[in-house]
Enzyme design. Structure first.
Site, PDB file in Angstrom:
ATOM      1  N   GLU A   2      -3.171  -0.524  -8.099  1.00  0.00           N
ATOM      2  CA  GLU A   2      -2.783  -0.313  -9.498  1.00  0.00           C
ATOM      3  C   GLU A   2      -3.519  -1.299 -10.413  1.00  0.00           C
ATOM      4  O   GLU A   2      -3.890  -0.962 -11.533  1.00  0.00           O
ATOM      5  CB  GLU A   2      -1.255  -0.428  -9.638  1.00  0.00           C
ATOM      6  CG  GLU A   2      -0.570   0.804  -9.057  1.00  0.00           C
ATOM      7  CD  GLU A   2       0.809   0.559  -8.475  1.00  0.00           C
ATOM      8  OE1 GLU A   2       1.443  -0.472  -8.775  1.00  0.00           O
ATOM      9  OE2 GLU A   2       1.260   1.429  -7.699  1.00  0.00           O
ATOM     10  N   GLY A  56       3.377   5.891  -3.741  1.00  0.00           N
ATOM     11  CA  GLY A  56       4.336   6.451  -4.697  1.00  0.00           C
ATOM     12  C   GLY A  56       4.363   7.967  -4.721  1.00  0.00           C
ATOM     13  O   GLY A  56       4.967   8.570  -5.596  1.00  0.00           O
ATOM     14  N   LYS A  59       6.899  -4.258  -7.963  1.00  0.00           N
ATOM     15  CA  LYS A  59       6.119  -3.764  -9.111  1.00  0.00           C
ATOM     16  C   LYS A  59       6.854  -4.123 -10.417  1.00  0.00           C
ATOM     17  O   LYS A  59       7.487  -5.170 -10.472  1.00  0.00           O
ATOM     18  CB  LYS A  59       5.847  -2.267  -8.964  1.00  0.00           C
ATOM     19  CG  LYS A  59       5.182  -1.951  -7.611  1.00  0.00           C
ATOM     20  CD  LYS A  59       4.633  -0.562  -7.503  1.00  0.00           C
ATOM     21  CE  LYS A  59       3.981  -0.382  -6.147  1.00  0.00           C
ATOM     22  NZ  LYS A  59       3.366   0.942  -5.961  1.00  0.00           N
ATOM     23  N   HIS A  75      -4.182  -5.176  -5.694  1.00  0.00           N
ATOM     24  CA  HIS A  75      -3.422  -3.935  -5.535  1.00  0.00           C
ATOM     25  C   HIS A  75      -4.158  -2.798  -6.248  1.00  0.00           C
ATOM     26  O   HIS A  75      -4.758  -3.014  -7.305  1.00  0.00           O
ATOM     27  CB  HIS A  75      -2.005  -4.105  -6.090  1.00  0.00           C
ATOM     28  CG  HIS A  75      -1.121  -2.959  -5.725  1.00  0.00           C
ATOM     29  ND1 HIS A  75      -1.136  -1.772  -6.418  1.00  0.00           N
ATOM     30  CD2 HIS A  75      -0.234  -2.799  -4.716  1.00  0.00           C
ATOM     31  CE1 HIS A  75      -0.280  -0.933  -5.846  1.00  0.00           C
ATOM     32  NE2 HIS A  75       0.278  -1.528  -4.808  1.00  0.00           N
ATOM     33  N   SER A 121       4.157   4.915   0.620  1.00  0.00           N
ATOM     34  CA  SER A 121       5.323   5.735   0.951  1.00  0.00           C
ATOM     35  C   SER A 121       5.944   5.379   2.305  1.00  0.00           C
ATOM     36  O   SER A 121       6.383   6.259   3.047  1.00  0.00           O
ATOM     37  CB  SER A 121       4.976   7.231   0.882  1.00  0.00           C
ATOM     38  OG  SER A 121       4.587   7.582  -0.432  1.00  0.00           O
ATOM     39  N   ASN A 132       7.099  -4.903  -2.517  1.00  0.00           N
ATOM     40  CA  ASN A 132       6.420  -5.087  -3.806  1.00  0.00           C
ATOM     41  C   ASN A 132       7.264  -4.375  -4.857  1.00  0.00           C
ATOM     42  O   ASN A 132       7.280  -3.152  -4.915  1.00  0.00           O
ATOM     43  CB  ASN A 132       5.006  -4.481  -3.704  1.00  0.00           C
ATOM     44  CG  ASN A 132       4.293  -4.434  -5.038  1.00  0.00           C
ATOM     45  OD1 ASN A 132       4.741  -5.045  -6.014  1.00  0.00           O
ATOM     46  ND2 ASN A 132       3.176  -3.712  -5.075  1.00  0.00           N
ATOM     47  N   GLU A 168      -3.788   0.349   1.964  1.00  0.00           N
ATOM     48  CA  GLU A 168      -2.951   1.298   1.232  1.00  0.00           C
ATOM     49  C   GLU A 168      -3.812   2.431   0.686  1.00  0.00           C
ATOM     50  O   GLU A 168      -4.477   2.266  -0.343  1.00  0.00           O
ATOM     51  CB  GLU A 168      -2.258   0.601   0.057  1.00  0.00           C
ATOM     52  CG  GLU A 168      -1.395  -0.579   0.466  1.00  0.00           C
ATOM     53  CD  GLU A 168      -0.401  -0.933  -0.625  1.00  0.00           C
ATOM     54  OE1 GLU A 168       0.805  -0.808  -0.372  1.00  0.00           O
ATOM     55  OE2 GLU A 168      -0.823  -1.307  -1.731  1.00  0.00           O
TER      56      GLU A 168
END
Ligand code: PGA
Length: 250
Positions: free
Chosen positions: A96, A172, A11, A94, A212, A9, A166
């Protein structure tokens, strides 16, 4: 019997020029691997990546899509447009998008159903925040995201759905869930799928871990019974990192 599935991904990184460069490096180093491999560039980078990956087994994904089919929805990108651009898989829900753009399960579910109706595969992302985990809500949060995101899907639909677990606190941050923790949680996810769709779907559904994932932890994670793949963010942005992840079993 579940074929490993490694997805990158990107992003909001890598424009058309940089994306094509990475795609070229990947195509030279990733060939007929035993796992499925996908890259999900930003919308504007899809065309140059598609051109570079023509004739390879590397799949092209999108990171989002509109919940509407077409029309006056400024700034949105439709399922049909993605398909025309060579996309076969769309990442939905996702964390985010949930956190920064307030996407809820009902909205995500509308996109999941539209994507499947149009013939796209879906990677549905789920995961808990640290506060939710600490306050004992892990299972409640995940089961709500699963039943909400997959509402009204048929068993046939589920053959086109991958789940990406996730944990938000691992995205991240450089902190990875331990392989045991991730496996235990993913066993719970599989059990939820079994409750909703039965044994056969649950046994076959691909559940990726994300948060990660790096070259140095992918093998351990992938050795776990309920971890069938990885959704990789930061480490998917260079061939130096992403290639060894894809080649985790070599
Ligand atoms: P990360 O991102 O690998 O950079 O933690 C994972 C993701 O958000 O999909």
């Amino acid at each position: 019997m579940r074929k490993p599935f490694i997805a990158g991904n990107w992003k909001m990184n890598l424009g058309p020029v940089e994306g094509a460069k990475l795609a070229k490096e990947l195509k030279e180093k990733v060939k007929n691997e035993s796992c499925r491999v996908l890259v999900a560039p930003p919308f504007v980078t899809i065309a140059s990546v598609k051109k570079e990956l023509e004739g390879t087994n590397i799949l092209i994904g999108a990171q989002n899509m509109s919940d509407q089919e077409k029309g006056a929805f400024t700034g949105e990108v439709s399922a049909d447009m993605l398909i025309q651009s060579g996309v076969s898989v769309v990442i939905l829900g996702h964390s985010e998008r949930r956190a920064y753009y307030h996407e809820d399960d009902a909205f995500i579910n509308r996109k999941v159903k539209l994507a499947l109706k149009k013939g796209l595969e879906v990677i549905l992302c789920i995961g808990e925040t640290l506060e939710e985990r600490k306050s004992g809500q892990l299972e409640k949060v995940l089961s709500t995201q699963i039943s909400g995101g997959l509402k009204d899907l048929s068993k046939d639909d589920m053959k086109k759905v991958t789940i990406a677990y996730e944990p938000v606190w691992a995205i991240g941050t450089g902190v990875t869930a331990t392989k045991e923790d991730a496996n235990e949680t993913q066993a719970f996810v599989r059990a939820q799928i079994k409750e909703l769709f039965g044994d056969s779907i649950a046994n076959n559904v691909i559940i990726q871990y994300g948060g990660s994932v790096k070259p140095n932890n992918v093998k351990d994670l992938m050795s776990q019974e309920h971890i069938d793949g990885a959704l990789v963010g930061g480490a998917s942005l260079t061939s130096e990192n992403f290639v060894p992840i894809v080649l985790f079993d070599k």
